[in-house]
Design an enzyme around this catalytic site. Structure first.
Site, PDB file in Angstrom:
ATOM      1  N   CYS A  52       0.842  -1.194   0.000  1.00  0.00           N
ATOM      2  CA  CYS A  52       0.000   0.000   0.000  1.00  0.00           C
ATOM      3  C   CYS A  52       0.887   1.258   0.000  1.00  0.00           C
ATOM      4  O   CYS A  52       1.608   1.485  -0.962  1.00  0.00           O
ATOM      5  CB  CYS A  52      -0.973  -0.054   1.178  1.00  0.00           C
ATOM      6  SG  CYS A  52      -2.388   1.070   0.997  1.00  0.00           S
ATOM      7  N   HIS A  64      -3.784  -5.627  -0.444  1.00  0.00           N
ATOM      8  CA  HIS A  64      -3.554  -6.080   0.932  1.00  0.00           C
ATOM      9  C   HIS A  64      -3.635  -7.600   1.062  1.00  0.00           C
ATOM     10  O   HIS A  64      -4.530  -8.132   1.735  1.00  0.00           O
ATOM     11  CB  HIS A  64      -4.552  -5.413   1.874  1.00  0.00           C
ATOM     12  CG  HIS A  64      -4.339  -3.952   2.007  1.00  0.00           C
ATOM     13  ND1 HIS A  64      -3.416  -3.410   2.880  1.00  0.00           N
ATOM     14  CD2 HIS A  64      -4.896  -2.905   1.353  1.00  0.00           C
ATOM     15  CE1 HIS A  64      -3.421  -2.086   2.775  1.00  0.00           C
ATOM     16  NE2 HIS A  64      -4.311  -1.764   1.858  1.00  0.00           N
ATOM     17  N   GLU A 118      -1.704  -9.290   2.825  1.00  0.00           N
ATOM     18  CA  GLU A 118      -1.184  -9.652   4.149  1.00  0.00           C
ATOM     19  C   GLU A 118      -2.280  -9.975   5.152  1.00  0.00           C
ATOM     20  O   GLU A 118      -2.049 -10.688   6.141  1.00  0.00           O
ATOM     21  CB  GLU A 118      -0.304  -8.518   4.694  1.00  0.00           C
ATOM     22  CG  GLU A 118      -1.028  -7.305   5.277  1.00  0.00           C
ATOM     23  CD  GLU A 118      -1.515  -6.308   4.245  1.00  0.00           C
ATOM     24  OE1 GLU A 118      -1.884  -5.182   4.638  1.00  0.00           O
ATOM     25  OE2 GLU A 118      -1.547  -6.650   3.041  1.00  0.00           O
TER      26      GLU A 118
END
Length: 234
Positions: A89, A181, A183
């Site tokens: 990001c 994202h 993660e």
């Protein structure tokens, strides 16, 4: 054998995000030094580090703020030292800004938010981190700021219908950026969505649908675990 050392730069309002990647990096065998860059904390030197991770942030990489300027300098220093770097990001955006120019990050007219199938480029097949991906890879994306896609030092690895540069690597430096994202785990996703409900709704997202459709994004996560392996090899 001593563990390889990873520098974790926290760029958010708190040092640790919902994803708790610092803890997961430790569980994957790395020795992690966490610095809260958002609060002005940086290591005195990059000596001894085998890799660097740069987190997300509510700020823009183009902002003239002391800690963001310091992070630009650190990124360029790391690139010269050939230290592998991965940004997610804002982390992707500040990597692009530092290595390809401040004009590479811009504010979109509207937000891109939701789970999306990203088109994987031919370049990903031979990429050290994205080689496990097939024709598409699914992950959650949420961004108002964006990295341009046409710089000569950028190799595009994945894109969406609204964003030509979702995942990229630098042409010569060992640096990779992920706009989305991957993660966030399936278990963490509801907490993350609820904690950001007001902002996501304002950005045009359907939070209840996001929670219902949350998944592990396992294929997308291979880029993170391959980064860990790269750092581990030193």
């Amino acid at each position: 054998m001593a563990k390889k050392r990873l520098l974790y730069l926290g760029n958010g309002r708190s040092l640790q995000s919902v994803a708790k990647l610092d803890e997961r990096f430790e569980s994957w065998g790395l020795s992690v030094d966490s610095y809260w860059a958002y609060n002005g904390e940086f290591p005195a030197s990059l000596e001894g580090y085998d890799g660097i991770f740069l987190s997300g942030s509510p700020h823009g990489a183009y902002e003239d703020i002391d800690w963001i300027n310091r992070e630009h300098e650190l990124i360029r220093d790391a690139a010269e030292r050939r230290i592998p770097q991965l940004g997610i990001c804002f982390g992707s955006q500040v990597l692009a800004s530092a290595l390809c120019g401040r004009d590479q990050v811009f504010r979109r007219d509207f937000c891109e938010v939701g789970y999306k199938d990203l088109a994987v480029s031919a370049a990903a097949k031979d990429d050290p981190l994205a080689a496990d991906w097939h024709e598409t890879v699914n992950m959650f994306v949420w961004h108002n700021d964006e990295v341009r896609h046409d710089h000569e030092d950028m190799v595009i690895l994945a894109s969406s219908d609204l964003c030509p540069n979702q995942v990229w690597r630098h042409r010569t430096a060992p640096a990779w950026g992920i706009q989305g994202h991957p993660e966030v785990t399936r278990a963490q996703a509801p907490e993350w969505f609820e904690g950001n409900r007001a902002r996501m709704v304002k950005d045009g997202g359907d939070v209840d649908d996001f929670i219902a459709s949350a998944h592990e994004a396992s294929e997308a996560k291979t880029m993170i675990t391959r980064f860990v392996e790269l750092v581990g090899r030193g």
